[in-house]
Design an enzyme around this catalytic site. Sequence first.
Site, PDB file in Angstrom:
ATOM      1  N   CYS A 151       0.839  -1.194   0.000  1.00  0.00           N
ATOM      2  CA  CYS A 151       0.000   0.000   0.000  1.00  0.00           C
ATOM      3  C   CYS A 151       0.877   1.247   0.000  1.00  0.00           C
ATOM      4  O   CYS A 151       1.878   1.297   0.727  1.00  0.00           O
ATOM      5  CB  CYS A 151      -0.895  -0.013   1.239  1.00  0.00           C
ATOM      6  SG  CYS A 151      -2.046   1.360   1.342  1.00  0.00           S
ATOM      7  N   LEU A 152       0.484   2.238  -0.782  1.00  0.00           N
ATOM      8  CA  LEU A 152       1.228   3.496  -0.803  1.00  0.00           C
ATOM      9  C   LEU A 152       1.162   4.225   0.536  1.00  0.00           C
ATOM     10  O   LEU A 152       2.026   5.046   0.833  1.00  0.00           O
ATOM     11  CB  LEU A 152       0.686   4.404  -1.914  1.00  0.00           C
ATOM     12  CG  LEU A 152       0.866   3.875  -3.339  1.00  0.00           C
ATOM     13  CD1 LEU A 152       0.170   4.803  -4.340  1.00  0.00           C
ATOM     14  CD2 LEU A 152       2.322   3.691  -3.689  1.00  0.00           C
ATOM     15  N   HIS A 179      -9.016  -3.914  -2.222  1.00  0.00           N
ATOM     16  CA  HIS A 179      -8.020  -3.171  -1.451  1.00  0.00           C
ATOM     17  C   HIS A 179      -8.372  -1.681  -1.423  1.00  0.00           C
ATOM     18  O   HIS A 179      -8.397  -1.061  -0.355  1.00  0.00           O
ATOM     19  CB  HIS A 179      -6.629  -3.388  -2.070  1.00  0.00           C
ATOM     20  CG  HIS A 179      -5.555  -2.604  -1.412  1.00  0.00           C
ATOM     21  ND1 HIS A 179      -4.645  -3.170  -0.548  1.00  0.00           N
ATOM     22  CD2 HIS A 179      -5.238  -1.285  -1.472  1.00  0.00           C
ATOM     23  CE1 HIS A 179      -3.814  -2.234  -0.112  1.00  0.00           C
ATOM     24  NE2 HIS A 179      -4.158  -1.078  -0.661  1.00  0.00           N
TER      25      HIS A 179
END
Length: 184
Positions: free
Chosen positions: A102-103, A144
């Site tokens: 995840c960023l 997500h």
Amino acid sequence: MALLQIAKLGHPVLRKRAAEVPRPEIDSGEFQRLVDDMIETMRDADGAGLAAPQVFVSKRLVIVEVRKNPRYPDAPDIPLTVLVNPVLEPLPGDLEEGWEGCLSVDDLRGRVVRHTKLRVTSLDREGKSQNFEAEGFFARALQHECDHLDGVLFVDRVRDTRSLTHLREWRRYHLSEGMPEGGD
């Protein structure tokens, strides 16, 4: 267009339910700039997707796209998809465990179980209704990203925290496992 700052794990915006986007707002220049800026930010960060809360905007807006992404070298191409007020409905099929990152959670990967097939209902960036099915990596990426709209991060869905690994070690020890990966 502009690059936006990405909220990181621990910021409260990532833990609250995002607000629905009223239909008239979609036509506004401000909303359309947000979509464009999110696309530019996602591409610049080599993300597979981005949700508005990740750029400090608590609205139900998600984008997904994969085109020869170095963070996801084995992922299939996914055309640019913009979802406003998305609703995901799991379809009959398997659950599959796969690696996600995840960023908003720098340099970390973990194994998450997701549905392999979904029905997606949302508005597009012009405010038109869209209804389609997604499967595989596309379904994983959508789940997500849509989790972000409800204040859920992939680390919350990791069943066995022993799977958590830094990206460098994931590339060194786990990349060849052949498991699907996803996330933004």
